[in-house]
Structures are given as structure tokens and as C-alpha cells.
Design a protein around this motif. Structure first.
Motif, PDB file in Angstrom:
ATOM      1  N   HIS A  18      17.875 -10.187  14.205  1.00 35.79           N
ATOM      2  CA  HIS A  18      18.651 -10.707  13.082  1.00 35.79           C
ATOM      3  C   HIS A  18      17.759 -11.579  12.194  1.00 35.79           C
ATOM      4  O   HIS A  18      17.138 -12.533  12.653  1.00 35.79           O
ATOM      5  CB  HIS A  18      19.829 -11.515  13.630  1.00 35.79           C
ATOM      6  CG  HIS A  18      20.804 -11.936  12.594  1.00 35.79           C
ATOM      7  ND1 HIS A  18      20.647 -13.089  11.858  1.00 35.79           N
ATOM      8  CD2 HIS A  18      21.959 -11.357  12.179  1.00 35.79           C
ATOM      9  CE1 HIS A  18      21.670 -13.208  11.032  1.00 35.79           C
ATOM     10  NE2 HIS A  18      22.476 -12.174  11.217  1.00 35.79           N
ATOM     11  N   GLN A  75      22.574  -9.319  19.901  1.00 38.27           N
ATOM     12  CA  GLN A  75      23.016 -10.000  18.688  1.00 38.27           C
ATOM     13  C   GLN A  75      22.762 -11.492  18.890  1.00 38.27           C
ATOM     14  O   GLN A  75      22.822 -11.974  20.015  1.00 38.27           O
ATOM     15  CB  GLN A  75      24.515  -9.795  18.476  1.00 38.27           C
ATOM     16  CG  GLN A  75      24.898  -8.406  18.079  1.00 38.27           C
ATOM     17  CD  GLN A  75      24.591  -8.144  16.617  1.00 38.27           C
ATOM     18  OE1 GLN A  75      23.805  -8.809  15.969  1.00 38.27           O
ATOM     19  NE2 GLN A  75      25.222  -7.123  16.086  1.00 38.27           N
ATOM     20  N   VAL A 105      26.253 -14.503  13.982  1.00 37.51           N
ATOM     21  CA  VAL A 105      27.163 -13.379  14.151  1.00 37.51           C
ATOM     22  C   VAL A 105      28.441 -13.922  14.773  1.00 37.51           C
ATOM     23  O   VAL A 105      28.400 -14.514  15.846  1.00 37.51           O
ATOM     24  CB  VAL A 105      26.543 -12.294  15.060  1.00 37.51           C
ATOM     25  CG1 VAL A 105      27.544 -11.207  15.358  1.00 37.51           C
ATOM     26  CG2 VAL A 105      25.295 -11.710  14.423  1.00 37.51           C
ATOM     27  N   SER A 139      29.422 -11.853  19.316  1.00 35.09           N
ATOM     28  CA  SER A 139      28.339 -12.817  19.468  1.00 35.09           C
ATOM     29  C   SER A 139      27.615 -12.624  20.789  1.00 35.09           C
ATOM     30  O   SER A 139      28.229 -12.524  21.835  1.00 35.09           O
ATOM     31  CB  SER A 139      28.931 -14.229  19.388  1.00 35.09           C
ATOM     32  OG  SER A 139      27.946 -15.175  19.628  1.00 35.09           O
TER      33      SER A 139
END
Length: 144
Positions: free
Chosen positions: A67, A112, A118, A122
Motif C-alpha cells: 500500500h 493489507q 484500509v 484491515s
């Protein structure tokens, strides 16, 4: 390495002692409490990079988080396998090393990030396809 670690702890304890002797209030709120909070946040952030993985192989010993926002805010901590392979490598070069190693990292070792990056799913595990893994090795990571 252990001697260096212990000597650095000794230096910190001596410096903190001097600061507490000089002004305990400022030393507590400006140095000691932020150090404790930083240690806690680091332990919390890295727990999910290692939980449930029992191996000595670098490529299989940690989860990775790709991410962009997470890596921007954590100094590329999401490229955790690359970090473990070359611990002293500057954080800005971790995406490049990760791209070189991508083919050796199992596709099941991606996650993630947690909240606030997020909100749904999560810290869920991801499984990249073979095409996505191949693209990681070919793509030029941000910051390189």
C-alpha cells in the motif's frame, strides 16, 4: 552486534539519567514517554509482518504490504522481506530491492495495511496472482 546494542542502551540510559537529573519533568515528557510510545507503535506495526510465520528463510519470514500510503508513512516498512534481507539498506531503496526479490517471495505473503490506511478488510492476507508477482519485478517502484 549484541555488544553494540548493549553499549547503545548504556549510552541512552546515561543520557536519560543526565536529562532527568537536569529537569525530570521535561525529560519525562520530551524524551522518555515519546521513546516508549515509539517502541510500542513499532512493535504493534511489525507484529503483523511476522505473526504465524515460523521459518529461517528470508523470503518466507515476513508479510509485505504494498500500500503506497502505508509505505510513505512508515518509511517503506511494508517492504519487510527486503528489509530482512539487507537490514542496513536505506529505506528509500527497499522498493527497488523488493522488486528484484519479488519472484522469490511467495504470493501468499502479502497483506493489507491496518486502519487508517484500509478500513475494510484491515490486515487481511492477500494472495497475488503469478501475473501480479511478475509485474512487481518489472515495475519501477515509487521513489526509485
Amino acid at each position: 552486534p549484541v555488544r553494540i546494542f548493549l553499549s547503545m542502551i548504556a549510552v541512552q540510559v546515561v543520557l536519560l539519567g543526565v536529562l532527568f537529573w537536569h529537569n525530570w519533568y521535561n525529560a519525562l515528557f520530551v524524551f522518555l514517554l515519546p521513546m516508549c510510545v515509539s517502541l510500542y507503535v513499532t512493535a504493534w506495526a511489525t507484529y503483523f509482518h511476522h505473526v504465524g510465520l515460523e521459518t529461517k528463510e528470508h523470503a518466507e519470514a515476513s508479510y509485505n504490504i504494498l500500500h503506497r500510503g502505508y509505505n510513505l508513512m512508515t518509511g517503506n516498512l511494508g517492504y519487510h522481506t527486503a528489509h530482512h534481507t539487507k537490514q542496513g539498506l536505506h529505506w528509500s531503496k527497499l522498493p527497488q530491492l523488493h522488486a528484484q526479490m519479488a519472484k522469490d517471495i511467495p504470493a501468499t505473503l502479502y497483506r493489507q495495511p491496518g486502519v487508517p490506511f484500509v478500513w475494510s478488510g484491515s490486515e487481511a492476507k492477500l494472495e497475488l496472482s503469478d501475473e501480479q508477482v511478475a509485474a512487481l519485478g518489472q515495475a519501477r517502484p515509487a521513489g526509485s
